[in-house]
Design a protein around this motif. Sequence first.
Motif, PDB file in Angstrom:
ATOM      1  N   MET A   1      29.834  30.231  45.214  1.00 54.22           N
ATOM      2  CA  MET A   1      30.537  30.960  43.974  1.00 54.22           C
ATOM      3  C   MET A   1      30.859  32.254  45.194  1.00 54.22           C
ATOM      4  SD  MET A   1      29.459  33.004  41.410  1.00 54.22           S
ATOM      5  CE  MET A   1      27.445  34.246  41.323  1.00 54.22           C
ATOM      6  N   LYS A   2      31.749  31.300  45.725  1.00 59.13           N
ATOM      7  CA  LYS A   2      33.025  32.614  46.416  1.00 59.13           C
ATOM      8  C   LYS A   2      33.846  32.477  46.493  1.00 59.13           C
ATOM      9  CE  LYS A   2      31.338  29.550  50.568  1.00 59.13           C
ATOM     10  NZ  LYS A   2      30.283  29.348  51.437  1.00 59.13           N
ATOM     11  N   ASN A   3      35.140  32.933  47.268  1.00 57.32           N
ATOM     12  CA  ASN A   3      36.700  32.409  47.012  1.00 57.32           C
ATOM     13  C   ASN A   3      36.924  32.050  48.393  1.00 57.32           C
ATOM     14  OD1 ASN A   3      37.787  33.124  44.940  1.00 57.32           O
ATOM     15  ND2 ASN A   3      37.220  35.308  44.965  1.00 57.32           N
ATOM     16  N   THR A   4      36.403  30.536  48.986  1.00 53.65           N
ATOM     17  CA  THR A   4      36.778  30.638  50.556  1.00 53.65           C
ATOM     18  C   THR A   4      37.242  28.618  50.537  1.00 53.65           C
ATOM     19  OG1 THR A   4      34.514  30.005  51.022  1.00 53.65           O
ATOM     20  CG2 THR A   4      35.327  32.479  51.996  1.00 53.65           C
ATOM     21  N   GLY A   5      37.365  28.368  50.920  1.00 49.32           N
ATOM     22  CA  GLY A   5      37.396  27.151  50.982  1.00 49.32           C
ATOM     23  C   GLY A   5      38.722  26.185  51.154  1.00 49.32           C
ATOM     24  N   SER A   6      39.640  26.973  50.684  1.00 42.44           N
ATOM     25  CA  SER A   6      41.047  26.382  50.646  1.00 42.44           C
ATOM     26  C   SER A   6      42.066  26.284  51.888  1.00 42.44           C
ATOM     27  CB  SER A   6      41.445  27.784  49.917  1.00 42.44           C
ATOM     28  OG  SER A   6      40.779  27.559  48.771  1.00 42.44           O
ATOM     29  N   PRO A   7      42.844  25.043  51.508  1.00 40.15           N
ATOM     30  CA  PRO A   7      43.716  24.371  52.339  1.00 40.15           C
ATOM     31  C   PRO A   7      44.413  25.545  52.867  1.00 40.15           C
ATOM     32  CG  PRO A   7      44.688  23.255  50.375  1.00 40.15           C
ATOM     33  CD  PRO A   7      43.126  24.383  49.875  1.00 40.15           C
ATOM     34  N   ARG A   8      45.638  25.733  54.061  1.00 44.34           N
ATOM     35  CA  ARG A   8      46.129  26.255  54.544  1.00 44.34           C
ATOM     36  C   ARG A   8      47.472  25.568  54.476  1.00 44.34           C
ATOM     37  NH1 ARG A   8      49.731  27.171  58.841  1.00 44.34           N
ATOM     38  NH2 ARG A   8      49.736  29.257  59.844  1.00 44.34           N
ATOM     39  N   GLY A   9      48.510  26.397  53.549  1.00 43.09           N
ATOM     40  CA  GLY A   9      49.911  26.042  53.622  1.00 43.09           C
ATOM     41  C   GLY A   9      50.590  25.626  54.203  1.00 43.09           C
ATOM     42  N   CYS A  10      51.887  25.179  54.462  1.00 43.36           N
ATOM     43  CA  CYS A  10      52.675  25.045  55.498  1.00 43.36           C
ATOM     44  C   CYS A  10      53.360  25.671  55.006  1.00 43.36           C
ATOM     45  CB  CYS A  10      53.305  23.504  56.191  1.00 43.36           C
ATOM     46  SG  CYS A  10      54.016  22.786  54.634  1.00 43.36           S
ATOM     47  N   SER A  11      55.179  25.910  55.927  1.00 48.59           N
ATOM     48  CA  SER A  11      55.698  26.847  55.426  1.00 48.59           C
ATOM     49  C   SER A  11      56.969  25.969  54.240  1.00 48.59           C
ATOM     50  CB  SER A  11      56.918  27.109  56.680  1.00 48.59           C
ATOM     51  OG  SER A  11      57.164  26.147  56.818  1.00 48.59           O
ATOM     52  N   ARG A  12      57.581  26.909  53.748  1.00 47.69           N
ATOM     53  CA  ARG A  12      58.665  25.803  52.548  1.00 47.69           C
ATOM     54  C   ARG A  12      59.374  24.710  52.920  1.00 47.69           C
ATOM     55  NH1 ARG A  12      58.632  27.421  47.484  1.00 47.69           N
ATOM     56  NH2 ARG A  12      57.242  29.207  46.889  1.00 47.69           N
ATOM     57  N   ALA A 172      33.239  34.564  33.985  1.00 46.94           N
ATOM     58  CA  ALA A 172      33.233  35.576  33.651  1.00 46.94           C
ATOM     59  C   ALA A 172      31.881  36.933  34.153  1.00 46.94           C
ATOM     60  CB  ALA A 172      34.432  36.727  32.208  1.00 46.94           C
ATOM     61  N   ASP A 173      32.032  38.187  34.210  1.00 47.15           N
ATOM     62  CA  ASP A 173      30.338  38.127  34.514  1.00 47.15           C
ATOM     63  C   ASP A 173      29.809  39.354  33.089  1.00 47.15           C
ATOM     64  OD1 ASP A 173      28.245  39.885  34.912  1.00 47.15           O
ATOM     65  OD2 ASP A 173      28.673  39.567  36.981  1.00 47.15           O
ATOM     66  N   GLN A 179      35.607  38.988  36.607  1.00 45.66           N
ATOM     67  CA  GLN A 179      36.421  37.893  37.386  1.00 45.66           C
ATOM     68  C   GLN A 179      34.890  37.296  38.883  1.00 45.66           C
ATOM     69  OE1 GLN A 179      39.619  35.712  37.528  1.00 45.66           O
ATOM     70  NE2 GLN A 179      39.868  36.425  39.925  1.00 45.66           N
ATOM     71  N   VAL A 180      34.759  36.144  37.719  1.00 46.72           N
ATOM     72  CA  VAL A 180      33.706  35.596  39.126  1.00 46.72           C
ATOM     73  C   VAL A 180      34.386  33.168  39.321  1.00 46.72           C
ATOM     74  CG1 VAL A 180      31.381  34.183  39.336  1.00 46.72           C
ATOM     75  CG2 VAL A 180      31.426  36.444  38.382  1.00 46.72           C
ATOM     76  N   VAL A 181      34.899  33.327  40.740  1.00 46.71           N
ATOM     77  CA  VAL A 181      35.556  32.130  40.718  1.00 46.71           C
ATOM     78  C   VAL A 181      34.277  31.552  41.798  1.00 46.71           C
ATOM     79  CG1 VAL A 181      36.841  30.961  41.988  1.00 46.71           C
ATOM     80  CG2 VAL A 181      37.212  33.196  41.490  1.00 46.71           C
ATOM     81  N   PHE A 182      33.921  29.834  41.052  1.00 47.52           N
ATOM     82  CA  PHE A 182      33.067  29.411  42.242  1.00 47.52           C
ATOM     83  C   PHE A 182      34.343  27.905  42.928  1.00 47.52           C
ATOM     84  CE2 PHE A 182      30.932  30.688  37.943  1.00 47.52           C
ATOM     85  CZ  PHE A 182      28.613  30.437  38.471  1.00 47.52           C
ATOM     86  N   ASP A 183      33.843  27.606  43.634  1.00 43.18           N
ATOM     87  CA  ASP A 183      34.505  26.605  44.462  1.00 43.18           C
ATOM     88  C   ASP A 183      33.429  26.201  45.453  1.00 43.18           C
ATOM     89  OD1 ASP A 183      34.294  28.869  46.292  1.00 43.18           O
ATOM     90  OD2 ASP A 183      36.445  29.027  46.910  1.00 43.18           O
ATOM     91  N   SER A 184      32.386  26.346  45.727  1.00 43.99           N
ATOM     92  CA  SER A 184      31.119  25.427  46.279  1.00 43.99           C
ATOM     93  C   SER A 184      30.080  25.614  45.544  1.00 43.99           C
ATOM     94  CB  SER A 184      31.264  26.608  47.789  1.00 43.99           C
ATOM     95  OG  SER A 184      30.650  27.830  47.432  1.00 43.99           O
TER      96      SER A 184
END
Length: 322
Positions: A1-12, A172-173, A179-184
């Motif tokens: 339950m955190k805001n990490t672990g997303s991929p890094r995008g490249c330039s357009r 939602a808490d 807001q509560v975000v789950f990503d793990s």
Amino acid sequence: MKNTGSPRGCSRREFLAAAGVTGAGLLTWAPVAAHAESEQSRHNKPCLGLTLGAGGANGLAHIPVLEVLDEMGIRPGIISGSSIGAIMGVLYASGIPGQDMRKASLELFDSAPGILGGWLERITGSGLLEMLRPGLGDGGLLDPGGVLEYVQDKIKVKHFEELQIPVKVVAADFWKREQVVFDSGEIIPAIQASMAVPGLFAPVQYSDRLLVDGAIVNPVPFDLVLDHCDISIAVDVSGKSSPGKEERPSYLDTIFATFEIMQEAIMQQKLKVNSTDIYLRPDIVDVRLMQFNKIRKILDQAGESRERLAKELEKLVSVQRF
């Protein structure tokens, strides 16, 4: 339950070069399991962010959107979702294509309403009767246990880290009103919290938090993917209601329509602050929150948005907006 672990995008610019263009001007790249790639490989690939919004049964309109991506050979690099959007996003991120979702949904929900004449069947459609059970006394009318078991059986994995595409699920808490975000971590508790519509499903106790439906705070959470992708698609399935023949709406109609009003008000303010490359709002009319039995009507009404998405994606490439 955190805001990490997303991929890094490249330039357009890198996105356009890596994607390529067919004779019809469509994006073409092979599907890739994000978690299975090396950091270098992931860095060199273009990234599309997909957001699937809340809206109860209207969320079946997400299926045509997913089918377009599949048909065009486009694989999202990150997905975010609230409520029904979280469910659809997790199913898709587990490797289930849009066409398979359509088939399974038709098998589950394509039936005549009101066969038994009960209130539960009238608001949900007979296809949900085996999944939803009365849950009075626990803070909600219905028990979502059957739905969660169905999702778990389909996705085959238990943790976010095992999904083929990174997913962010919004809840939602209840007490902190944030807001509560789950990503793990575990997927099912996150989905249960994200779909906990107040009054319909009981709030979910998770760690030291009491959580409810993510649509209350962020019904279409496209802001969660903007920093991690090169192009973003957001799908708002909040729906619309026509004035009824009765002078006043029923108790349940009042509850469901209130959520639609709230969601639209949140989105109007949100779009003044942030923008997404492609914003779709299928014209779904007069479908209650739990009327999944109206699946054919929903899919038909989503047809225009399906066509628009294909054209918008082609246009984004052909005019080299990246």
